[in-house]
Design a protein around this motif. Structure first.
Motif, short mmCIF file in Angstrom:
data_model
loop_
_atom_site.label_atom_id
_atom_site.label_comp_id
_atom_site.label_asym_id
_atom_site.label_seq_id
_atom_site.Cartn_x
_atom_site.Cartn_y
_atom_site.Cartn_z
N THR A 1 -5.28 11.44 -15.79
CA THR A 1 -6.15 11.60 -16.96
C THR A 1 -5.47 11.19 -18.26
OG1 THR A 1 -5.50 13.92 -17.26
CG2 THR A 1 -7.42 13.49 -15.87
N ARG A 2 -4.14 11.09 -18.23
CA ARG A 2 -3.40 10.86 -19.48
C ARG A 2 -2.62 9.55 -19.50
NH1 ARG A 2 -0.66 16.74 -19.94
NH2 ARG A 2 0.71 15.65 -21.39
N SER A 3 -2.73 8.76 -18.45
CA SER A 3 -2.00 7.50 -18.40
C SER A 3 -2.84 6.43 -17.73
CB SER A 3 -0.69 7.67 -17.62
OG SER A 3 -0.06 6.43 -17.40
N GLU A 4 -2.71 5.20 -18.23
CA GLU A 4 -3.40 4.05 -17.63
C GLU A 4 -2.47 3.23 -16.75
OE1 GLU A 4 -6.66 3.33 -17.88
OE2 GLU A 4 -6.91 5.20 -18.99
N HIS A 5 -1.22 3.67 -16.60
CA HIS A 5 -0.25 2.91 -15.81
C HIS A 5 -0.55 3.02 -14.32
CE1 HIS A 5 2.07 3.55 -19.59
NE2 HIS A 5 2.44 2.31 -19.34
N ALA A 6 -0.08 2.04 -13.57
CA ALA A 6 -0.16 2.11 -12.11
C ALA A 6 0.66 3.32 -11.65
CB ALA A 6 0.39 0.83 -11.50
N LEU A 7 0.20 3.98 -10.58
CA LEU A 7 0.85 5.19 -10.10
C LEU A 7 1.33 5.02 -8.67
CD1 LEU A 7 -1.60 7.96 -11.43
CD2 LEU A 7 0.53 7.14 -12.48
N HIS A 8 2.56 5.44 -8.45
CA HIS A 8 3.14 5.47 -7.10
C HIS A 8 3.07 6.90 -6.58
CE1 HIS A 8 5.93 4.98 -3.75
NE2 HIS A 8 6.61 6.01 -4.22
N LEU A 9 2.49 7.08 -5.39
CA LEU A 9 2.35 8.41 -4.80
C LEU A 9 3.38 8.63 -3.69
CD1 LEU A 9 -1.51 8.84 -4.22
CD2 LEU A 9 -0.19 9.33 -6.28
N GLY A 10 3.92 9.83 -3.66
CA GLY A 10 4.81 10.18 -2.56
C GLY A 10 5.25 11.62 -2.70
N LEU A 11 5.23 12.34 -1.60
CA LEU A 11 5.74 13.71 -1.56
C LEU A 11 7.22 13.62 -1.21
CD1 LEU A 11 4.55 16.72 -1.69
CD2 LEU A 11 4.74 16.65 0.80
N THR A 12 8.09 14.03 -2.11
CA THR A 12 9.52 13.88 -1.86
C THR A 12 10.04 15.06 -1.03
OG1 THR A 12 11.66 13.44 -2.91
CG2 THR A 12 10.28 15.08 -3.97
N GLU A 13 11.11 14.83 -0.29
CA GLU A 13 11.67 15.85 0.59
C GLU A 13 10.60 16.52 1.45
OE1 GLU A 13 12.75 17.13 -2.96
OE2 GLU A 13 14.15 15.48 -3.01
N ALA A 14 9.72 15.69 2.00
CA ALA A 14 8.58 16.23 2.75
C ALA A 14 9.02 17.00 3.99
CB ALA A 14 7.64 15.10 3.15
N GLY A 15 10.13 16.60 4.60
CA GLY A 15 10.63 17.34 5.75
C GLY A 15 10.63 16.53 7.03
N MET A 16 11.00 17.19 8.13
CA MET A 16 11.14 16.54 9.42
C MET A 16 9.88 16.72 10.26
SD MET A 16 15.06 17.56 10.43
CE MET A 16 15.04 16.50 11.87
N GLY A 17 9.66 15.76 11.14
CA GLY A 17 8.64 15.89 12.17
C GLY A 17 7.26 16.17 11.63
N SER A 18 6.55 17.06 12.33
CA SER A 18 5.16 17.33 11.99
C SER A 18 5.02 17.96 10.61
CB SER A 18 4.53 18.24 13.05
OG SER A 18 5.22 19.48 13.12
N LYS A 19 6.02 18.70 10.16
CA LYS A 19 5.95 19.33 8.83
C LYS A 19 5.81 18.27 7.75
CE LYS A 19 7.69 21.22 4.85
NZ LYS A 19 8.14 20.52 3.63
N GLY A 20 6.66 17.25 7.80
CA GLY A 20 6.61 16.19 6.81
C GLY A 20 5.33 15.38 6.89
N ILE A 21 4.88 15.12 8.10
CA ILE A 21 3.66 14.33 8.30
C ILE A 21 2.45 15.09 7.74
CG2 ILE A 21 2.10 13.36 10.02
CD1 ILE A 21 4.60 12.91 11.79
N VAL A 22 2.34 16.37 8.10
CA VAL A 22 1.20 17.17 7.66
C VAL A 22 1.19 17.32 6.14
CG1 VAL A 22 0.17 19.47 7.72
CG2 VAL A 22 0.96 18.41 9.83
N ALA A 23 2.35 17.63 5.55
CA ALA A 23 2.42 17.85 4.11
C ALA A 23 2.08 16.57 3.35
CB ALA A 23 3.81 18.35 3.71
N SER A 24 2.65 15.44 3.77
CA SER A 24 2.37 14.18 3.10
C SER A 24 0.90 13.79 3.23
CB SER A 24 3.25 13.06 3.67
OG SER A 24 4.60 13.23 3.30
N THR A 25 0.35 13.98 4.41
CA THR A 25 -1.05 13.64 4.63
C THR A 25 -1.97 14.49 3.77
OG1 THR A 25 -0.55 12.96 6.91
CG2 THR A 25 -2.85 13.40 6.38
#
Length: 345
Positions: free
Chosen positions: A210-234
């Motif tokens: 809402t406050r920027s017109e710049h292109a945005l890169h999305l990513g959950l950092t330190e998402a974790g291992m295995g299914s935990k990281g996959i589920v959280a990122s998704t």
């Protein structure tokens, strides 16, 4: 934003990217993993540039990739000493297609602006875009302290976590504004504001959008291992992408970075945002299943590695939903009791 020949934002399809986990000074190893990432579908590849040996290796990695026929743009990931490395190694600065700058790690007080300005000036010299990459875990402490103090003195203080959200957003926006003051065009700047908690990430990017017109890169950092990281990122990326937020994504999971790529495309496919590569639909192997579907699915997935064309493939193991799902796919198999039916479109 043009990163090499890849457009990020401006109505372009959402770009999928990843990052090597090799020692960048290992030229052959880094080039080989970069090529593997590109083959899997990574449209940008980020590499760590943390010391002189790594910076010296970058142009050789670029040359090696060119020899291999791999044109994927390389993005340099800089922290703490990026201004020095870019200044001391112009061949590295030229070989990279984009620079990632973390405003929380470029110095303190008067050094901060000097070091940040030096990196922007190098980007301008070589006509390279930049990503202002704010990280929750390495936030500008001076900015955070000021906002916390202001909130404490406010007549209507807000929750401390909301102050941190504001600090993350302001760090990205103010740094982008400073880059523009130094001459960097707005359409050459990408902002990211990575957090490790799903709700924090969603809150921060909603504010940014809402406050920027710049292109945005999305990513959950330190998402974790295995299914935990996959589920959280998704969960995090799914909410934001559904709201139309984000121009390029990375799904960060601990381990082999090549595994990140099908996950990223899987999220885009599931949301019907970008259909590329095979989509395999298989039944959940209940008690009705009459074929070895796990073995068959693994064989099919391996055979389709690197497939760029979108195909909807159904692998069904019984007569209840099998024929209907398989008939609706580009290619489908409905199997049972030693026999099966193959459907094509």
């Amino acid at each position: 934003v043009m990163v090499g020949q890849v457009q990020v934002g401006g109505g372009a399809p959402i770009v999928v990217q990843s990052m090597t986990n090799t020692d960048t000074a290992d030229i052959e190893g880094t080039a080989r993993q970069t090529a593997d990432l590109a083959k899997a579908g990574s449209e940008l590849v980020r590499i760590t540039v943390d010391r002189d040996d790594a910076a010296r290796a970058v142009p050789h990695i670029r040359d090696r990739l060119d020899q291999m026929g791999v044109s994927v743009p390389l993005v340099g990931d800089f922290h703490y000493n990026g201004h020095t490395l870019l200044n001391d190694h112009p061949a590295c600065a030229e070989a990279l297609a984009k620079y990632r700058i973390n405003p929380g790690n470029v110095g303190f007080k008067e050094k901060k602006d000097r070091n940040f300005s030096s990196m922007i000036e190098t980007a301008l010299k070589f006509r390279r875009p930049v990503r202002i990459g704010v990280n929750w875990g390495s936030l500008d402490q001076a900015l955070l302290t000021r906002l916390m103090d202001e909130n404490h003195l406010s007549a209507n203080p807000i929750d401390a976590r909301a102050v941190m959200h504001e600090a993350v957003v302001q760090s990205g926006i103010l740094s982008a504004a400073r880059a523009e003051e130094l001459g960097m065009p707005a359409n050459q700047i990408v902002i990211s504001a990575k957090c490790s908690e799903v709700q924090d990430l969603i809150a921060v990017y909603r504010l940014l959008a809402t406050r920027s017109e710049h292109a945005l890169h999305l990513g959950l950092t330190e998402a974790g291992m295995g299914s935990k990281g996959i589920v959280a990122s998704t969960a995090a990326l799914g909410v934001l992408l559904q709201e139309g937020i984000g121009d390029t994504i990375r799904v960060s999971v601990t381990g082999d970075p090549v595994l990140e790529i099908p996950l990223a495309y899987g999220i885009l496919r599931a949301l019907n945002i970008r259909k590329i590569g095979p989509e395999i639909i298989s039944c959940p192997t209940c008690g009705r299943c009459e074929i070895d579907l796990l073995k068959l699915s693994a064989k099919i997935e391996k055979a389709l590695t690197g497939q760029k064309e979108y195909l909807k493939i159904a692998l069904m193991g019984c007569v209840v939903n099998g024929p209907g799902e398989a008939a609706d796919a580009d290619i489908g198999l409905a199997g049972g009791r030693g026999q099966g039916v193959i459907f094509k479109k």
